[in-house]
Scaffold this active site. Structure first.
Site, PDB file in Angstrom:
ATOM      1  N   ASP A   1       0.834  -1.200   0.000  1.00  0.00           N
ATOM      2  CA  ASP A   1       0.000   0.000   0.000  1.00  0.00           C
ATOM      3  C   ASP A   1       0.876   1.260   0.000  1.00  0.00           C
ATOM      4  O   ASP A   1       2.055   1.199   0.342  1.00  0.00           O
ATOM      5  CB  ASP A   1      -0.872  -0.054   1.266  1.00  0.00           C
ATOM      6  CG  ASP A   1      -1.742   1.162   1.443  1.00  0.00           C
ATOM      7  OD1 ASP A   1      -2.242   1.685   0.433  1.00  0.00           O
ATOM      8  OD2 ASP A   1      -1.927   1.578   2.613  1.00  0.00           O
TER       9      ASP A   1
ATOM     10  N   ASP B   1      -0.342   5.021   1.151  1.00  0.00           N
ATOM     11  CA  ASP B   1      -0.545   5.938   2.267  1.00  0.00           C
ATOM     12  C   ASP B   1      -0.437   5.230   3.613  1.00  0.00           C
ATOM     13  O   ASP B   1      -1.086   4.218   3.845  1.00  0.00           O
ATOM     14  CB  ASP B   1      -1.919   6.631   2.150  1.00  0.00           C
ATOM     15  CG  ASP B   1      -1.984   7.478   0.889  1.00  0.00           C
ATOM     16  OD1 ASP B   1      -0.980   8.154   0.600  1.00  0.00           O
ATOM     17  OD2 ASP B   1      -3.011   7.432   0.188  1.00  0.00           O
TER      18      ASP B   1
ATOM     19  N   ASP C   1      -2.109  -0.666   5.925  1.00  0.00           N
ATOM     20  CA  ASP C   1      -2.494  -0.194   7.264  1.00  0.00           C
ATOM     21  C   ASP C   1      -3.997  -0.357   7.499  1.00  0.00           C
ATOM     22  O   ASP C   1      -4.458  -0.185   8.624  1.00  0.00           O
ATOM     23  CB  ASP C   1      -2.102   1.275   7.472  1.00  0.00           C
ATOM     24  CG  ASP C   1      -2.849   2.191   6.526  1.00  0.00           C
ATOM     25  OD1 ASP C   1      -2.605   2.113   5.302  1.00  0.00           O
ATOM     26  OD2 ASP C   1      -3.701   2.974   6.995  1.00  0.00           O
TER      27      ASP C   1
HETATM   28 MG   LIG Z   1      -2.976   3.075   3.504  1.00  0.00          MG
END
Ligand SMILES: [Mg+2]
Length: 174
Positions: free
Chosen positions: A7, A9, A133
């Protein structure tokens, strides 16, 4: 070679500090990263949900995010043993496409452009591992989800967790 999907961000791009400082400036607030443990900014200030999301559609928001510590070195090393894909749910913010692409070209130029995947629902990703996340992406993902620590996910206990890129390196190259 096994595939690792990564990922952007809050995993390689340091999204929270910039978002928080723009928010605090704009709304004369004093929220700290500590306050965000276990929740997202929009959950802490639900009355400003739209404004919080709108910050992300400001031109160039994503273009100058800092690179998360050690991510470049570790991903470069991992790329010698694994196939690496950067998988970002960019459809959540379609105005971010160009910025995200330019950011990847600047900071992860050793990866092939064709390994950048701008998607929506990540369950379409066919990889052995997904480092993210947001635990919601693991629900329908066929491989192993690896939760990258971010303030909002501190209370999530269901998945393998890594706290930083040194731990990612240990997990994959031990
Ligand atoms: Mg993310």
């Amino acid at each position: 070679m096994k595939r690792i999907a990564i990922d952007m961000d809050e995993v390689i791009a340091d999204f929270v500090p910039k978002h928080l400082s723009i928010f605090n400036d704009k709304f004369k607030d004093n929220i700290t990263i500590e306050n965000l443990k276990g929740k997202k900014l929009r959950e802490l200030r639900p009355e400003l949900k739209n404004e919080i999301i709108n910050i992300l559609t400001e031109p160039a928001f994503f273009r100058d995010l800092k690179v998360i510590k050690d991510s470049q070195e570790v991903i470069q090393e991992l790329s010698e043993h694994y196939e690496i894909f950067i998988t970002t749910a960019a459809m959540e913010f379609p105005t971010s496409f160009t910025e995200k692409y330019e950011w990847l070209k600047e900071h992860f130029s050793f990866l092939n452009d064709l390994n950048f995947v701008f998607c929506g629902d990540k369950s379409i990703i066919n990889a052995d591992f997904l480092i993210d996340d947001n635990a919601r992406h693991f629900k329908r993902f066929n491989g192993q989800g690896i939760l990258f620590t971010s303030p909002h996910n501190m209370n999530e206990t269901e998945y393998v967790r890594v706290n930083n890129w040194k731990e990612v390196k240990e997990y994959f190259l031990k």
